[in-house]
Motif scaffolding. Sequence first.
Motif, PDB file in Angstrom:
ATOM      1  N   ARG A 150      57.592  44.043  54.148  1.00  0.00           N
ATOM      2  CA  ARG A 150      58.659  43.813  55.131  1.00  0.00           C
ATOM      3  C   ARG A 150      59.114  45.141  55.731  1.00  0.00           C
ATOM      4  N   GLY A 151      58.999  46.195  54.958  1.00  0.00           N
ATOM      5  CA  GLY A 151      59.349  47.519  55.441  1.00  0.00           C
ATOM      6  C   GLY A 151      58.119  48.272  55.909  1.00  0.00           C
ATOM      7  N   ASP A 152      58.106  49.567  55.655  1.00  0.00           N
ATOM      8  CA  ASP A 152      56.997  50.405  56.106  1.00  0.00           C
ATOM      9  C   ASP A 152      56.023  50.741  54.976  1.00  0.00           C
ATOM     10  N   GLY A 153      56.201  50.100  53.823  1.00  0.00           N
ATOM     11  CA  GLY A 153      55.376  50.444  52.671  1.00  0.00           C
ATOM     12  C   GLY A 153      53.996  49.818  52.703  1.00  0.00           C
ATOM     13  N   ARG A 154      53.162  50.306  51.794  1.00  0.00           N
ATOM     14  CA  ARG A 154      51.805  49.796  51.632  1.00  0.00           C
ATOM     15  C   ARG A 154      51.619  49.295  50.212  1.00  0.00           C
ATOM     16  N   LEU A 155      50.623  48.453  50.029  1.00  0.00           N
ATOM     17  CA  LEU A 155      50.202  48.051  48.704  1.00  0.00           C
ATOM     18  C   LEU A 155      49.026  48.922  48.307  1.00  0.00           C
ATOM     19  N   VAL A 156      49.149  49.602  47.170  1.00  0.00           N
ATOM     20  CA  VAL A 156      48.104  50.513  46.702  1.00  0.00           C
ATOM     21  C   VAL A 156      47.560  49.982  45.384  1.00  0.00           C
ATOM     22  N   TYR A 157      46.322  49.548  45.383  1.00  0.00           N
ATOM     23  CA  TYR A 157      45.673  49.057  44.166  1.00  0.00           C
ATOM     24  C   TYR A 157      44.929  50.229  43.524  1.00  0.00           C
ATOM     25  N   ALA A 158      45.147  50.449  42.223  1.00  0.00           N
ATOM     26  CA  ALA A 158      44.524  51.568  41.531  1.00  0.00           C
ATOM     27  C   ALA A 158      43.958  51.118  40.195  1.00  0.00           C
ATOM     28  N   ALA A 159      42.668  51.346  39.976  1.00  0.00           N
ATOM     29  CA  ALA A 159      42.047  50.894  38.733  1.00  0.00           C
ATOM     30  C   ALA A 159      40.667  51.512  38.597  1.00  0.00           C
ATOM     31  N   ALA A 160      40.026  51.229  37.472  1.00  0.00           N
ATOM     32  CA  ALA A 160      38.668  51.708  37.201  1.00  0.00           C
ATOM     33  C   ALA A 160      37.843  50.554  36.640  1.00  0.00           C
ATOM     34  N   GLY A 161      36.533  50.628  36.824  1.00  0.00           N
ATOM     35  CA  GLY A 161      35.622  49.669  36.206  1.00  0.00           C
ATOM     36  C   GLY A 161      35.895  48.229  36.578  1.00  0.00           C
ATOM     37  N   SER A 162      35.791  47.340  35.578  1.00  0.00           N
ATOM     38  CA  SER A 162      35.966  45.908  35.817  1.00  0.00           C
ATOM     39  C   SER A 162      37.350  45.587  36.366  1.00  0.00           C
ATOM     40  N   THR A 168      35.521  43.806  28.570  1.00  0.00           N
ATOM     41  CA  THR A 168      36.733  43.318  29.223  1.00  0.00           C
ATOM     42  C   THR A 168      36.477  42.756  30.618  1.00  0.00           C
ATOM     43  N   ARG A 169      35.225  42.736  31.057  1.00  0.00           N
ATOM     44  CA  ARG A 169      34.913  42.045  32.307  1.00  0.00           C
ATOM     45  C   ARG A 169      35.032  40.532  32.117  1.00  0.00           C
ATOM     46  N   LEU A 170      35.123  40.098  30.843  1.00  0.00           N
ATOM     47  CA  LEU A 170      35.201  38.675  30.539  1.00  0.00           C
ATOM     48  C   LEU A 170      36.659  38.221  30.528  1.00  0.00           C
ATOM     49  N   GLY A 171      37.247  38.017  29.362  1.00  0.00           N
ATOM     50  CA  GLY A 171      38.586  37.447  29.291  1.00  0.00           C
ATOM     51  C   GLY A 171      39.668  38.289  29.943  1.00  0.00           C
ATOM     52  N   ALA A 172      39.707  39.587  29.641  1.00  0.00           N
ATOM     53  CA  ALA A 172      40.766  40.441  30.188  1.00  0.00           C
ATOM     54  C   ALA A 172      40.731  40.442  31.708  1.00  0.00           C
ATOM     55  N   ALA A 173      39.533  40.573  32.276  1.00  0.00           N
ATOM     56  CA  ALA A 173      39.403  40.608  33.734  1.00  0.00           C
ATOM     57  C   ALA A 173      39.773  39.263  34.352  1.00  0.00           C
ATOM     58  N   THR A 174      39.414  38.172  33.674  1.00  0.00           N
ATOM     59  CA  THR A 174      39.780  36.846  34.178  1.00  0.00           C
ATOM     60  C   THR A 174      41.296  36.710  34.248  1.00  0.00           C
ATOM     61  N   ALA A 175      41.987  37.140  33.225  1.00  0.00           N
ATOM     62  CA  ALA A 175      43.453  37.074  33.224  1.00  0.00           C
ATOM     63  C   ALA A 175      44.043  37.980  34.304  1.00  0.00           C
ATOM     64  N   GLN A 176      43.466  39.163  34.468  1.00  0.00           N
ATOM     65  CA  GLN A 176      43.942  40.076  35.510  1.00  0.00           C
ATOM     66  C   GLN A 176      43.811  39.448  36.889  1.00  0.00           C
ATOM     67  N   LYS A 177      42.648  38.850  37.156  1.00  0.00           N
ATOM     68  CA  LYS A 177      42.431  38.252  38.476  1.00  0.00           C
ATOM     69  C   LYS A 177      43.390  37.088  38.703  1.00  0.00           C
ATOM     70  N   ALA A 178      43.622  36.299  37.668  1.00  0.00           N
ATOM     71  CA  ALA A 178      44.571  35.190  37.801  1.00  0.00           C
ATOM     72  C   ALA A 178      45.969  35.721  38.122  1.00  0.00           C
ATOM     73  N   ALA A 179      46.398  36.768  37.412  1.00  0.00           N
ATOM     74  CA  ALA A 179      47.717  37.344  37.654  1.00  0.00           C
ATOM     75  C   ALA A 179      47.816  37.916  39.068  1.00  0.00           C
ATOM     76  N   LEU A 180      46.774  38.612  39.499  1.00  0.00           N
ATOM     77  CA  LEU A 180      46.762  39.171  40.852  1.00  0.00           C
ATOM     78  C   LEU A 180      46.806  38.063  41.899  1.00  0.00           C
ATOM     79  N   ASN A 181      46.040  37.002  41.676  1.00  0.00           N
ATOM     80  CA  ASN A 181      46.076  35.855  42.594  1.00  0.00           C
ATOM     81  C   ASN A 181      47.483  35.294  42.704  1.00  0.00           C
ATOM     82  N   MET A 182      48.142  35.160  41.572  1.00  0.00           N
ATOM     83  CA  MET A 182      49.489  34.596  41.561  1.00  0.00           C
ATOM     84  C   MET A 182      50.469  35.504  42.296  1.00  0.00           C
ATOM     85  N   MET A 183      50.365  36.803  42.032  1.00  0.00           N
ATOM     86  CA  MET A 183      51.250  37.762  42.688  1.00  0.00           C
ATOM     87  C   MET A 183      51.090  37.733  44.203  1.00  0.00           C
ATOM     88  N   SER A 184      49.858  37.847  44.673  1.00  0.00           N
ATOM     89  CA  SER A 184      49.645  37.942  46.112  1.00  0.00           C
ATOM     90  C   SER A 184      49.913  36.614  46.811  1.00  0.00           C
TER      91      SER A 184
END
Length: 298
Positions: free
Chosen positions: A58-70, A189-205
């Motif tokens: 809503r303002g002038d900010g950006r979304l910055v995604y930062a991570a490594a690997g999976s 962690t490309r399996l369960g951990a990554a699946t949970a991460q993607k679900a959380a990211l989907n929900m957030m966005s």
Amino acid sequence: MALPKTEAVSTEFTGIDTMPEAAVLARVLAGQQAAIAAVESAMVPISAAADMMADALRGDGRLVYAAAGSSALMAIADGLELGGTFGIAPDRIRLLMAGGLPVDAAMPGHTEDDVCEAEQAAKDIRRGDVVIAVTASGSTPYPCTISELAQKAGARTIGIANNADAPLFTTSDIAIYLPTPPEVIGGSTRLGAATAQKAALNMMSTLMGIKLGHVHDGMMVNLLADNAKLRKRAAGMVSAIAGVGETQAAACLQASSGAVKPAVLLAAGVDGLEQANAMLETAQGNLRAALKACGFYE
């Protein structure tokens, strides 16, 4: 010293390499289901994260995604889809991955330890930005360094990790802990951990997009129809929301240069594109509020 949960090897999967194929697949599926179930405990911080992300845009900010690997693959997938789904401009999104975005199947592991690269990547993060740092272990140097530097720069930070008491959380304004069980393949962690991460990211966005007024009755009304598939989808949305035929919907879309929200208002009887856009600006981009203002919803 006990291994973190994301690195633990579970006795539940002892002998998995000797099992029939169906039994192996059943265990992998069960692992994915358990990972998804783990996200439910993080509903409150996920909702808060969506608020923070919406405020930035809503303002002038950006979304910055930062991570490594999976974890980076999950984060990048979310960031890359924001334009097509919610019409977020590319310059409002930054994608930071240790070692750079891959152009082939090579994804070396040592880049996650490169603090110097992280420091360089974080240099233009500024106040108003929201950094979403993702790491299964919660201690990966690349995203942890970026989160720390972002906070020092006055940006707000969201941390997503799959281990409790993750170092990442010490520099996270919002900490999202996803308590996934040990992996079917220990440490993968490309399996369960990554699946949970993607679900959380989907929900957030997704919640972010709804808060920004970019979703109407389950339709992504902030898309810009710039190909044949999207033009057909957009015409269907205009027709369904405004209750007009396909020919009128297509004409309104042509008048709005493919933008769905003003096209809906034109189809609902608003007099001209200028007025439609003015009504949307007054409604802060919320189509439902604009339709109520023009008397479409009694």
